[in-house]
Scaffold this active site. Structure first.
Site, short mmCIF file in Angstrom:
data_model
loop_
_atom_site.label_atom_id
_atom_site.label_comp_id
_atom_site.label_asym_id
_atom_site.label_seq_id
_atom_site.Cartn_x
_atom_site.Cartn_y
_atom_site.Cartn_z
N THR A 12 8.24 -7.23 -11.38
CA THR A 12 7.76 -6.39 -12.48
C THR A 12 8.73 -6.36 -13.64
O THR A 12 8.32 -6.35 -14.81
CB THR A 12 7.52 -4.95 -11.97
N SER A 54 6.79 -10.39 -6.27
CA SER A 54 7.48 -10.32 -4.98
C SER A 54 6.52 -10.23 -3.79
O SER A 54 6.93 -10.44 -2.65
CB SER A 54 8.46 -9.14 -4.94
N THR A 85 9.69 -5.04 -6.69
CA THR A 85 9.98 -3.93 -5.78
C THR A 85 9.22 -4.00 -4.46
O THR A 85 9.67 -3.46 -3.45
CB THR A 85 9.66 -2.58 -6.45
N ASP A 86 8.07 -4.67 -4.43
CA ASP A 86 7.20 -4.57 -3.25
C ASP A 86 7.84 -5.13 -1.99
O ASP A 86 7.61 -4.60 -0.89
CB ASP A 86 5.87 -5.27 -3.52
#
Length: 333
Positions: A12, A54, A85-86
């Site tokens: 992101t 990710s 972040t995932d």
């Protein structure tokens, strides 16, 4: 001035809107240009290793990141890895096993909003990550997000949209970052000697989340496709023993095949203790059955991937799994 290498992988933080939704489109230099204050903090070189969401992160990508750190390890004082972040917690755990005994900081960070978003958290997180990467007392793999420094093996994403996306599970934050300063919580002795780098992972690990009434036949369906199984059980851990549907028999088939099973819990905190109840104690006595104790699922999965290429012996697998690495396995007196 410390020399820090930025390794960009997408996520992101590097995304822009497209007709199909946000997608990584910014390069490492684009990201750095959005935080000019970094140039006064340390000397930075940038490397664009990947440019992916990710969600698409794989074990091969983890190996590529670890290899990149290895190739540049003696040229830099620290490393910052920008990441979506995932799956960042999985990557932090994987790197904790692939890069052990590092005396230098290896910092993962990202953001919940693109660095070009007016309300982004990216600029703060990026600055904080470089602040941690040039700190004299931090070392090893860590995740920096929303002003927190989290041990790589203890991180988990616990919020999908909020800026405080990550939590440290059952372990204190290593430090806090406030207004350009680091407030240390935990100080440990810096590792001596050279770091240990590993270059193999076995991705054939499956995570099965139990639901009430599940048919144990599913374990047999997975046996030929995977080399290790992680069972997310209920409470402190156990295996159901429904009438004429016995999980123990299905688990024993994995043991007979020489493949390990790890029992963990679906509960976020305080870990497993399968000896407490009969439904757990029955499983604990089977060969090849391990329990996660206080390990996160992210660490359980990536630790198994790291162990499996080293040995197929169940006793040796158990020995390696039960040996703490980077605070992944905690003991309480």
């Amino acid at each position: 001035m410390k020399r820090i290498l930025l390794i960009a992988t997408g996520g992101t933080i590097a995304s822009r809107p497209t007709d199909g939704g946000l997608a990584p489109q910014l390069c490492a230099e684009d990201i750095l240009s959005c935080v000019p204050a970094l140039r006064d903090l340390c000397h930075i070189d940038a490397l664009q290793l990947l440019s992916i969401d990710s969600t698409n992160m794989t074990p091969d990508n983890w190996l590529a990141i670890a290899a990149c750190v290895k190739d540049n390890y003696f040229r830099y004082d620290g490393f910052v890895i920008t990441h979506g972040t995932d799956t960042m917690a999985y990557t932090a755990s994987a790197l904790s096993y692939l890069i052990q005994n590092s005396a230098k900081p290896i910092v993962l960070t990202g953001s919940q909003k693109s660095i070009y978003d007016p309300e982004t958290d990216a600029r703060r997180n990026l600055f904080d990550a470089f602040l941690a990467a040039q700190d004299e007392t931090l070392f090893g793999v860590m995740l920096v997000f929303d002003g927190r420094v989290i041990c790589g093996t203890r991180a988990r994403k616990t919020h999908t949209k909020s800026m405080n996306a990550f939590s440290s599970i059952d372990y204190p934050d290593l430090a806090l970052l406030r207004e350009g300063r680091i407030l240390h919580y935990i100080r440990t002795e810096r590792p001596a000697g050279l770091p240990a780098f590993y270059d193999r992972l076995n991705p054939r690990v499956f995570v099965l989340r139990l639901i009430p009434g599940m048919n144990p036949a599913v374990l047999r369906l997975l046996l030929n496709e995977y080399d290790a199984l992680v069972i997310e059980s209920f409470g402190v851990g156990g295996l159901p023993c429904y009438e004429q549907k016995d999980f123990l028999e299905a688990v024993n088939a994995w043991s007979t095949a020489g493949k390990p099973i790890v029992i963990t819990t679906q509960v976020p905190h305080e870990g497993s203790d399968i000896a407490v109840y009969q439904v757990g104690a029955r499983a604990a006595n089977l060969p090849g059955v391990l329990q996660a104790h206080t390990m996160t699922v992210e660490s359980v999965v990536t630790k198994l991937m790291w162990i499996l290429p080293q040995t197929s012996d169940l006793e040796r697998i158990a020995q390696l799994f039960n040996t703490p690495v980077a605070h992944d396995l905690l003991t309480f007196e």
